[in-house]
Design a protein around this motif. Structure first.
Motif, PDB file in Angstrom:
ATOM      1  N   SER A  12     -35.912  11.362  35.908  1.00 36.05           N
ATOM      2  CA  SER A  12     -35.942  12.246  34.732  1.00 36.05           C
ATOM      3  C   SER A  12     -36.815  13.475  34.949  1.00 36.05           C
ATOM      4  O   SER A  12     -36.713  14.449  34.207  1.00 36.05           O
ATOM      5  N   ASP A  17     -36.143  21.785  36.709  1.00 34.05           N
ATOM      6  CA  ASP A  17     -35.146  21.863  35.633  1.00 34.05           C
ATOM      7  C   ASP A  17     -35.162  20.600  34.787  1.00 34.05           C
ATOM      8  O   ASP A  17     -35.052  20.662  33.554  1.00 34.05           O
ATOM      9  N   ARG A  18     -35.298  19.450  35.441  1.00 29.19           N
ATOM     10  CA  ARG A  18     -35.330  18.194  34.685  1.00 29.19           C
ATOM     11  C   ARG A  18     -36.629  18.066  33.894  1.00 29.19           C
ATOM     12  O   ARG A  18     -36.637  17.493  32.798  1.00 29.19           O
ATOM     13  N   ARG A  20     -38.132  20.591  32.576  1.00 31.01           N
ATOM     14  CA  ARG A  20     -37.899  21.453  31.410  1.00 31.01           C
ATOM     15  C   ARG A  20     -37.039  20.730  30.374  1.00 31.01           C
ATOM     16  O   ARG A  20     -37.298  20.825  29.161  1.00 31.01           O
ATOM     17  N   ARG A  21     -36.024  20.007  30.851  1.00 32.92           N
ATOM     18  CA  ARG A  21     -35.150  19.273  29.937  1.00 32.92           C
ATOM     19  C   ARG A  21     -35.942  18.205  29.186  1.00 32.92           C
ATOM     20  O   ARG A  21     -35.812  18.041  27.970  1.00 32.92           O
ATOM     21  N   LYS A  24     -38.170  19.727  26.528  1.00 31.10           N
ATOM     22  CA  LYS A  24     -37.460  20.099  25.305  1.00 31.10           C
ATOM     23  C   LYS A  24     -37.316  18.893  24.383  1.00 31.10           C
ATOM     24  O   LYS A  24     -37.409  19.027  23.155  1.00 31.10           O
ATOM     25  N   ARG A  25     -37.082  17.705  24.970  1.00 32.52           N
ATOM     26  CA  ARG A  25     -37.011  16.489  24.149  1.00 32.52           C
ATOM     27  C   ARG A  25     -38.347  16.245  23.439  1.00 32.52           C
ATOM     28  O   ARG A  25     -38.394  15.881  22.265  1.00 32.52           O
ATOM     29  N   SER A 232     -31.972  10.116  30.012  1.00 31.07           N
ATOM     30  CA  SER A 232     -32.547  11.452  30.070  1.00 31.07           C
ATOM     31  C   SER A 232     -31.477  12.528  30.190  1.00 31.07           C
ATOM     32  O   SER A 232     -31.756  13.713  30.021  1.00 31.07           O
ATOM     33  N   ASP A 235     -27.522  13.890  25.369  1.00 32.29           N
ATOM     34  CA  ASP A 235     -28.122  14.257  24.091  1.00 32.29           C
ATOM     35  C   ASP A 235     -28.104  13.034  23.188  1.00 32.29           C
ATOM     36  O   ASP A 235     -27.042  12.500  22.869  1.00 32.29           O
TER      37      ASP A 235
END
Length: 412
Positions: A12, A17-18, A20-21, A24-25, A232, A235
């Motif tokens: 995760s 990039d991961r 950052r993802r 955001k969560r 992860s 959505d």
């Protein structure tokens, strides 16, 4: 403020990039009104790389320095995620294990958590920090040295923080979207469970399911920490994933919750052992001292004062078990004719809290295996599980047959 614990595994946070993802969560939960403790693993592959460096540098390494090196992976991830959250205008700070402090035993590389004082983090939350990004897998001993909790230790870290801080829930983000009735790679009929009881999850984890680390489930069950396993990479809504919770929260469930398996098992048989008081202790004491993880045990009926003793263990511990038994024989502690190892077996288990109140589960399981022509070598049972050893070549067939026999593709 209500508090959540969110744990992100290595896949995760494998890339920026991961991270950052994942951030955001976390930001969405902060926007929903939560303070958040984030537990992070090292980026995927980093811990193996660090372990390799230690081994290449010092084959007979000092465990204290091993911990100093391998704990650094989580520290990098924690710092990067805190920076990412700050760029999103979310007040965040990274915390290493010793800064919390997460206090552990002195057993380097396999330390156990003793205490997590809440004062430091709570003081920062009161000052306006919204997210504490904590390096998982690590703590500090009473000697002031960095310790690590062993593989999968970040799951345990997350549950321990949820218990210590009274979190509303502990969300475990991983590369699967929940807990399934069995491995979907073995049977396409595997179904994601909405809820599973702590006891069931503990059995599945200990029997080969790799979704959650066994120690983390034990801790969650002890302190009634509600766990949610989520992907992860999808959505998720509030009902996504699988909730691991107390049995009382589950209204109806199938008699059998899932089928677990362990592919790399071995069956060891001591032929013609003296049948006398204390013989079991004389056998399994040395095995324990040698670090052999014995699981299933069967003793044959005694004949002329001799018996056979069979046990199972992981296949990579066969040589260790053989050496321990030979040493015990040489010392005169035990006497046996031969030690036979069968390294072509696997363990398949059915698990379910419904087995407590339903008869006939064992008969149904054995009939399903018989119909497929699968011979059972060893059987063990507990209140909520039945495990069998069978030839490894039948593993996939057995899992599919049992999944069908108990109708696990259908919800209760």
């Amino acid at each position: 403020m209500p508090l959540l614990v969110m744990k992100f595994g290595g896949t995760s946070v494998a890339t920026l990039d991961r991270i950052r993802r994942a951030s955001k969560r976390v930001g969405r939960e902060v926007a929903n009104g939560y303070d958040v403790i984030v537990i992070v693993s090292a980026m995927a592959g980093k811990t193996n790389e660090l372990v390799g460096w230690v081994g290449d540098t010092s084959p007979l390494y000092d465990a204290r320095e091993y911990d100093a090196v391998v704990s650094s992976g989580e520290q990098v991830t924690a710092g990067l995620m805190a920076l990412t959250l700050q760029e999103m205008d979310v007040p965040a700070r990274s915390w290493q294990g010793w800064q919390v402090p997460l206090k552990t035993t002195n057993a380097h590389a396999s330390a156990r958590i003793e205490e997590i004082p809440t004062d430091n983090l709570n003081a920062k939350f009161a000052e306006g920090m919204k997210v504490a990004v904590v390096a998982g897998f690590q703590g500090i001993s009473n000697e002031g040295r960095i310790t690590t909790l062993g593989r999968g230790g970040s799951d345990t870290t997350a549950v321990a923080f949820a218990a210590a801080f009274g979190a509303e829930r502990c969300d475990i983000y991983t590369d699967v979207d929940g807990v399934y009735t069995t491995d979907p790679r073995v049977t396409k009929k595997a179904r994601k469970l909405d809820k599973i009881a702590f006891e069931e999850m503990l059995e599945l984890a200990s029997l080969g399911a790799k979704v959650l680390q066994t120690r983390s489930v034990e801790l969650a069950m002890r302190y009634k920490v509600r766990l949610r396993v989520l992907s992860s990479f999808e959505d998720n809504n509030e009902n996504a994933g699988t909730l691991v919770c107390d049995e009382d929260e589950i209204m109806e469930s199938n008699v059998v919750a899932g089928v677990a398996f362990s592919r790399d098992e071995a069956k060891m048989t001591l032929i013609s052992v003296a049948d006398r008081p204390g013989i079991a202790a004389a056998i399994f004491g040395p095995l324990s001292a040698a670090g052999v993880n014995v699981d299933m045990i069967v003793q044959n009926i005694s004949e002329d004062g001799r018996t056979d003793m069979t046990f199972s263990c992981p296949i990579d511990q066969v040589a260790r078990a053989d050496a321990a038994m030979q040493a015990a024989k040489d010392n005169g502690d035990i006497n046996y004719h031969d030690l036979v190892a069968d390294e072509e077996v696997c363990k398949v288990s059915v698990v379910g809290i419904g087995m407590r109140s339903h008869a006939g589960v064992a008969a149904q399981m054995f009939a399903a295996l018989k119909d497929e022509g699968i011979n059972i070598k060893v059987i063990t049972t507990s209140e909520i599980k039945i495990s069998v050893l069978i030839d490894r070549k039948y593993l996939e067939l057995a899992v599919q047959a049992l999944h069908d026999a108990f109708g696990l593709e259908r919800a209760a």
